[in-house]
Motif scaffolding. Structure first.
Motif, PDB file in Angstrom:
ATOM      1  N   LEU A  50       0.834  -1.329   0.111  1.00 47.02           N
ATOM      2  CA  LEU A  50       0.101   0.072  -0.086  1.00 47.02           C
ATOM      3  C   LEU A  50       1.128   1.083   0.097  1.00 47.02           C
ATOM      4  N   GLU A  54      -2.742   5.513   1.305  1.00 42.96           N
ATOM      5  CA  GLU A  54      -3.728   4.773   1.740  1.00 42.96           C
ATOM      6  C   GLU A  54      -3.622   4.088   3.080  1.00 42.96           C
ATOM      7  N   SER A  57      -5.254   6.574   5.553  1.00 43.17           N
ATOM      8  CA  SER A  57      -6.713   6.866   5.381  1.00 43.17           C
ATOM      9  C   SER A  57      -7.269   5.469   5.988  1.00 43.17           C
ATOM     10  N   SER A  62     -12.367  -0.246   7.882  1.00 42.29           N
ATOM     11  CA  SER A  62     -11.842  -0.088   6.665  1.00 42.29           C
ATOM     12  C   SER A  62     -11.525  -1.578   6.117  1.00 42.29           C
TER      13      SER A  62
END
Length: 110
Positions: A50, A54, A57, A62
């Protein structure tokens, strides 16, 4: 169908008690000092790279989409080395790994 119980481990004493190649018995005796050394056992479902944005966030709930499909074999690693594969099983309220394949040891160097 109930899971089969694994056979009990063979100790050097048991190996010595039955007729066997002396080399095998000697190898078992040589391993005795190492039988209680802890090693890291990892079951690796998948890997994903990632970007930092990313990762930053991510929050509770998630979902990170992985490339591996449900039901596929997962890797069994010991101290980071892939030694086999298996499938995830649920045993009561916990998860486990049913080993489906173990890699053969590499040939000894002479």
């Amino acid at each position: 169908m109930p899971a089969k119980k694994p056979p009990p481990p063979v100790t050097a004493e048991k190996a010595a008690a039955r007729p066997a190649d002396e080399g095998v018995v000697d190898e078992m005796r040589a391993l005795l000092p190492f039988l209680d050394v802890p090693v890291s056992v990892t079951v690796e479902l998948s890997r994903k790279k990632l970007r930092v944005r990313e990762i930053l966030s991510l929050q509770v709930d998630s979902v990170i989409h992985m490339d591996q499909s449900a039901g596929e074999n997962v890797d069994l690693r010991i101290n980071g080395v892939a030694v086999g594969t298996g499938e995830i099983v649920v045993i009561e309220d916990t998860m486990g790994l049913r080993i489906t394949d173990l890699k053969a040891c590499p040939p000894e160097r002479e």
